[in-house]
Design a protein around this motif. Structure first.
Motif, mmCIF file in Angstrom:
data_model
loop_
_atom_site.group_PDB
_atom_site.id
_atom_site.type_symbol
_atom_site.label_atom_id
_atom_site.label_comp_id
_atom_site.label_asym_id
_atom_site.label_seq_id
_atom_site.Cartn_x
_atom_site.Cartn_y
_atom_site.Cartn_z
ATOM 1 N N ILE A 125 22.602 34.692 -40.775
ATOM 2 C CA ILE A 125 23.325 35.526 -41.736
ATOM 3 C C ILE A 125 22.517 35.655 -43.024
ATOM 4 O O ILE A 125 22.396 36.754 -43.592
ATOM 5 C CB ILE A 125 24.729 34.946 -41.998
ATOM 6 C CG1 ILE A 125 25.615 35.129 -40.762
ATOM 7 C CG2 ILE A 125 25.369 35.605 -43.214
ATOM 8 C CD1 ILE A 125 26.951 34.446 -40.842
ATOM 9 N N LEU A 126 21.950 34.560 -43.512
ATOM 10 C CA LEU A 126 21.128 34.610 -44.726
ATOM 11 C C LEU A 126 19.891 35.481 -44.533
ATOM 12 O O LEU A 126 19.519 36.257 -45.419
ATOM 13 C CB LEU A 126 20.730 33.200 -45.156
ATOM 14 C CG LEU A 126 21.846 32.347 -45.769
ATOM 15 C CD1 LEU A 126 21.332 30.936 -46.042
ATOM 16 C CD2 LEU A 126 22.365 32.982 -47.037
ATOM 17 N N LEU A 127 19.256 35.376 -43.375
ATOM 18 C CA LEU A 127 18.088 36.201 -43.092
ATOM 19 C C LEU A 127 18.462 37.683 -43.055
ATOM 20 O O LEU A 127 17.742 38.541 -43.582
ATOM 21 C CB LEU A 127 17.451 35.769 -41.777
ATOM 22 C CG LEU A 127 16.159 36.496 -41.384
ATOM 23 C CD1 LEU A 127 15.077 36.222 -42.420
ATOM 24 C CD2 LEU A 127 15.715 36.065 -39.996
ATOM 25 N N SER A 128 19.594 37.986 -42.455
ATOM 26 C CA SER A 128 20.066 39.380 -42.417
ATOM 27 C C SER A 128 20.335 39.904 -43.825
ATOM 28 O O SER A 128 19.958 41.035 -44.155
ATOM 29 C CB SER A 128 21.338 39.494 -41.574
ATOM 30 O OG SER A 128 21.090 39.115 -40.252
ATOM 31 N N LEU A 129 20.962 39.094 -44.662
ATOM 32 C CA LEU A 129 21.215 39.516 -46.043
ATOM 33 C C LEU A 129 19.912 39.713 -46.808
ATOM 34 O O LEU A 129 19.774 40.660 -47.592
ATOM 35 C CB LEU A 129 22.100 38.491 -46.750
ATOM 36 C CG LEU A 129 23.567 38.458 -46.327
ATOM 37 C CD1 LEU A 129 24.287 37.306 -47.019
ATOM 38 C CD2 LEU A 129 24.233 39.776 -46.654
ATOM 39 N N LEU A 130 18.946 38.844 -46.570
ATOM 40 C CA LEU A 130 17.641 38.957 -47.227
ATOM 41 C C LEU A 130 16.942 40.255 -46.812
ATOM 42 O O LEU A 130 16.372 40.958 -47.642
ATOM 43 C CB LEU A 130 16.780 37.739 -46.899
ATOM 44 C CG LEU A 130 15.410 37.673 -47.569
ATOM 45 C CD1 LEU A 130 15.589 37.544 -49.080
ATOM 46 C CD2 LEU A 130 14.619 36.516 -47.025
ATOM 47 N N ILE A 131 16.999 40.578 -45.537
ATOM 48 C CA ILE A 131 16.388 41.827 -45.050
ATOM 49 C C ILE A 131 17.090 43.036 -45.659
ATOM 50 O O ILE A 131 16.435 44.004 -46.084
ATOM 51 C CB ILE A 131 16.423 41.862 -43.502
ATOM 52 C CG1 ILE A 131 15.449 40.830 -42.941
ATOM 53 C CG2 ILE A 131 16.101 43.256 -42.979
ATOM 54 C CD1 ILE A 131 15.543 40.636 -41.440
ATOM 55 N N LEU A 132 18.407 43.013 -45.715
ATOM 56 C CA LEU A 132 19.149 44.121 -46.312
ATOM 57 C C LEU A 132 18.817 44.284 -47.796
ATOM 58 O O LEU A 132 18.622 45.407 -48.285
ATOM 59 C CB LEU A 132 20.656 43.915 -46.141
ATOM 60 C CG LEU A 132 21.193 44.164 -44.735
ATOM 61 C CD1 LEU A 132 22.684 43.795 -44.673
ATOM 62 C CD2 LEU A 132 20.985 45.601 -44.325
ATOM 63 N N CYS A 133 18.738 43.180 -48.514
ATOM 64 C CA CYS A 133 18.387 43.258 -49.941
ATOM 65 C C CYS A 133 16.966 43.778 -50.124
ATOM 66 O O CYS A 133 16.698 44.582 -51.024
ATOM 67 C CB CYS A 133 18.545 41.889 -50.607
ATOM 68 S SG CYS A 133 20.253 41.372 -50.786
ATOM 69 N N GLY A 134 16.045 43.348 -49.287
ATOM 70 C CA GLY A 134 14.665 43.843 -49.360
ATOM 71 C C GLY A 134 14.593 45.341 -49.092
ATOM 72 O O GLY A 134 13.862 46.068 -49.762
ATOM 73 N N GLY A 135 15.362 45.795 -48.117
ATOM 74 C CA GLY A 135 15.407 47.232 -47.833
ATOM 75 C C GLY A 135 15.987 48.017 -48.995
ATOM 76 O O GLY A 135 15.496 49.104 -49.332
ATOM 77 N N ALA A 136 17.027 47.471 -49.619
ATOM 78 C CA ALA A 136 17.636 48.159 -50.770
ATOM 79 C C ALA A 136 16.648 48.241 -51.933
ATOM 80 O O ALA A 136 16.531 49.276 -52.587
ATOM 81 C CB ALA A 136 18.912 47.428 -51.199
ATOM 82 N N VAL A 137 15.920 47.173 -52.177
ATOM 83 C CA VAL A 137 14.917 47.181 -53.257
ATOM 84 C C VAL A 137 13.808 48.177 -52.945
ATOM 85 O O VAL A 137 13.361 48.927 -53.820
ATOM 86 C CB VAL A 137 14.355 45.750 -53.479
ATOM 87 C CG1 VAL A 137 13.130 45.778 -54.368
ATOM 88 C CG2 VAL A 137 15.418 44.853 -54.072
ATOM 89 N N ALA A 138 13.368 48.231 -51.692
ATOM 90 C CA ALA A 138 12.323 49.181 -51.304
ATOM 91 C C ALA A 138 12.801 50.623 -51.489
ATOM 92 O O ALA A 138 12.049 51.474 -51.979
ATOM 93 C CB ALA A 138 11.899 48.938 -49.857
ATOM 94 N N LEU A 139 14.035 50.897 -51.111
ATOM 95 C CA LEU A 139 14.589 52.241 -51.306
ATOM 96 C C LEU A 139 14.686 52.592 -52.786
ATOM 97 O O LEU A 139 14.397 53.719 -53.194
ATOM 98 C CB LEU A 139 15.965 52.348 -50.643
ATOM 99 C CG LEU A 139 15.958 52.471 -49.127
ATOM 100 C CD1 LEU A 139 17.393 52.436 -48.602
ATOM 101 C CD2 LEU A 139 15.282 53.755 -48.704
ATOM 102 N N TRP A 140 15.087 51.635 -53.601
ATOM 103 C CA TRP A 140 15.204 51.885 -55.040
ATOM 104 C C TRP A 140 13.834 52.192 -55.645
ATOM 105 O O TRP A 140 13.695 53.100 -56.451
ATOM 106 C CB TRP A 140 15.839 50.690 -55.733
ATOM 107 C CG TRP A 140 16.098 50.932 -57.178
ATOM 108 C CD1 TRP A 140 15.331 50.546 -58.233
ATOM 109 C CD2 TRP A 140 17.191 51.664 -57.735
ATOM 110 N NE1 TRP A 140 15.877 50.978 -59.397
ATOM 111 C CE2 TRP A 140 17.021 51.671 -59.126
ATOM 112 C CE3 TRP A 140 18.292 52.308 -57.180
ATOM 113 C CZ2 TRP A 140 17.911 52.289 -59.976
ATOM 114 C CZ3 TRP A 140 19.178 52.928 -58.030
ATOM 115 C CH2 TRP A 140 18.989 52.915 -59.408
#
Length: 122
Positions: free
Chosen positions: A41-56
């Motif tokens: 779950i933590l790894l999934s959240l980390l990947i999602l946050c990384g994707g959001a930062v990349a999109l921003w």
């Protein structure tokens, strides 16, 4: 078989059913499985946050790119307007030169206005 109205019918008597089900007990996951689940779950959240930062960041880069392009378009538009005004000024100066050469600035040399035909009844 003769039915006696005072006795209940044999099919109407309650028959013993299965015993009531025992309440389900909770499944206890082993500590290792819970740790793996939490890590996933933590790894999934980390990947999602990384994707959001990349999109921003991609959005910010696109905005900066369009700011530069808009500045370029503004420069092009200003240069086009400047050339249009210079062209109009050149035409007006050539007309002024022709008027100056013809010496049409005095009333005696100015062409007379054309007569307009007289309309009967007016």
């Amino acid at each position: 078989m003769v039915c006696n109205p005072t006795l209940p019918h044999p099919a109407a008597q309650p028959q013993p059913g299965p015993p009531p089900a025992a309440p389900p007990h909770r499944i206890r996951w082993p500590v290792r499985s819970r740790g793996l689940l939490a890590g996933g779950i933590l790894l999934s959240l980390l990947i999602l946050c990384g994707g959001a930062v990349a999109l921003w960041r991609a959005r910010e880069a696109a905005i900066e790119d369009w700011k530069i392009r808009a500045a370029g378009f503004t420069t092009i538009l200003a240069e086009h307007a400047n050339q249009t005004i210079r062209g109009a000024d050149l035409v007006l100066r050539s007309i002024q030169r022709e008027v100056d050469e013809a010496r049409l600035d005095t009333p005696r040399t100015a062409p007379r206005p054309a007569r307009q035909p007289r309309i009967p009844g007016s």
